[in-house]
Design an enzyme around this catalytic site. Structure first.
Site, PDB file in Angstrom:
ATOM      1  N   GLU A  65       0.836  -1.207   0.000  1.00  0.00           N
ATOM      2  CA  GLU A  65       0.000   0.000   0.000  1.00  0.00           C
ATOM      3  C   GLU A  65       0.868   1.254   0.000  1.00  0.00           C
ATOM      4  OE1 GLU A  65      -2.834  -0.280  -0.856  1.00  0.00           O
ATOM      5  OE2 GLU A  65      -4.205  -1.265   0.509  1.00  0.00           O
ATOM      6  N   THR A 104      -6.044   6.991  -4.868  1.00  0.00           N
ATOM      7  CA  THR A 104      -5.992   6.879  -3.404  1.00  0.00           C
ATOM      8  C   THR A 104      -5.024   7.898  -2.819  1.00  0.00           C
ATOM      9  OG1 THR A 104      -6.561   4.546  -3.543  1.00  0.00           O
ATOM     10  CG2 THR A 104      -5.561   5.286  -1.484  1.00  0.00           C
TER      11      THR A 104
HETATM   12  N1  HSE Z   1      -8.185   3.728   4.514  1.00  0.00           N
HETATM   13  C1  HSE Z   1      -7.780   4.018   3.180  1.00  0.00           C
HETATM   14  C2  HSE Z   1      -8.270   5.389   2.782  1.00  0.00           C
HETATM   15  C3  HSE Z   1      -8.325   2.980   2.246  1.00  0.00           C
HETATM   16  O1  HSE Z   1      -9.433   5.683   3.040  1.00  0.00           O
HETATM   17  O2  HSE Z   1      -7.505   6.178   2.228  1.00  0.00           O
HETATM   18  C4  HSE Z   1      -7.955   3.199   0.818  1.00  0.00           C
HETATM   19  O3  HSE Z   1      -6.786   2.553   0.487  1.00  0.00           O
END
Ligand code: HSE
Length: 317
Positions: free
Chosen positions: A134, A189
């Site tokens: 991530e 993201t």
């Molecule tokens: N928790 C993360 C966000 C999830 O809301 O940015 C997305 O990867």
């Protein structure tokens, strides 16, 4: 070095993260889509990424930009291997929709490499390695999607280094997801995370801690209305929802159709509603969400899902 196998194959499901108040800490695995990752030892060092599957187009093959790369590099080091890895990603989780696509890839890859080298990693170690994926994709090693994809059901991730607690979701839990048709945005993201303020007021933190605790208590007690009551966020949603056309209408219509709670799924743009199937039909909720988008001149797609099982080894030899 203890080389267990020459090849290992693992599968991990997609997920929805945050559930409203649990920004970066809560995840729920969904049985709608999954990625399957095959890892094979190669004599030449380094990582080679090969894609196949329905959702493979446009994804980066460079090891440092793909969710599978950093976990694989770190695991090679952990295994003290001088060899390399060929990683074939059978990519079926659609990227960019808020369904934990990179998390599913990272989880399946980590699980497969753990088996390949017979490392016998603990659950928390698997989580720590997988969350490196991530970081490559979004800039932070948040572990909510990865945790759900690794352990299945509902997962709380917390602390530094990160740890996980997983729960079996209530058997009557249904999940409705609707996704607006929007132009794909590069680094979605990463951008959505930049919208979240670096600091929040104590009063907002108190609301979120209380609501996230209600969600966890709801999963522990298998009380779906309690889960839904916590799905309101003060940290990320207020800054992200304006990018989702008709968010307020979609949420209102989903709640009127019987959803116990509604939130942006991960970094969006999908919206997730959770439903007690003993009282309401998730499809009715999903259709209501699609109507909410249509009222805002936005086409959408929808699906319903159930909680998914943990990532699993499909084959190793
Ligand atoms: N928790 C993360 C966000 C999830 O809301 O940015 C997305 O990867």
């Amino acid at each position: 070095m203890n080389i267990g196998q020459l090849e290992a194959v693992a599968r991990a499901f997609c997920s929805t993260a945050n559930l409203g108040a649990g920004f970066d800490t809560l995840g729920l695995a969904l049985d709608r889509y999954s990625d399957t990752v095959t890892v094979r030892l190669t004599q030449s060092p380094g990582i080679r990424i090969i894609f196949k599957g329905t959702m493979a187009s446009g994804l980066p093959r460079e090891a440092d930009r793909n969710a599978a790369g950093p976990p694989a590099v770190a695991l090679l080091k952990r295994a003290r291997s001088k060899k390399g890895l060929a990683i074939t990603i059978d990519k079926n989780v659609p990227p960019g929709l808020g369904l934990g696509s990179s998390g599913a890839t990272a989880a399946a890859c980590t699980k497969a490499v753990d088996r390949l080298f017979a490392l016998g990693l603990s659950s928390d170690e698997l989580l720590q390695f997988a969350s490196l994926g991530e970081k490559a994709v979004s800039g932070t090693a948040h572990a909510d999607n990865v945790g759900a994809s690794l352990f299945g059901g509902f997962v709380v991730v917390y602390d530094r280094p990160v740890k996980a607690i997983s729960f079996t979701a209530p058997s009557s839990l249904g999940i409705a997801v609707a996704t607006p048709a929007m132009p794909a945005r590069a680094n979605k993201t990463r951008r959505a995370r930049k919208l979240v303020p670096r600091k929040i007021e104590t009063a907002k933190a108190i609301l979120n801690v209380g609501r996230a605790s209600a969600i966890v208590a709801g999963f522990a007690r298998h009380n779906i209305s309690m889960i839904g009551s916590g799905m309101i966020d003060e940290i990320a949603e207020p800054y992200r929802r304006s990018f989702i056309p008709g968010y307020n209408d979609v949420k209102r219509l989903a709640l009127e159709a019987g959803a116990a709670g509604v939130a942006i799924s991960g970094a969006g743009p999908s919206i997730v509603g959770i439903v007690d199937r003993t009282a309401h039909n998730p499809q009715t909720v999903a259709r209501a969400m699609a109507r909410g988008f249509a009222r805002n001149r936005t086409q959408s797609t929808w699906f319903v899902a159930r909680p998914a099982p943990e990532a699993s080894i499909i084959r190793s030899q």
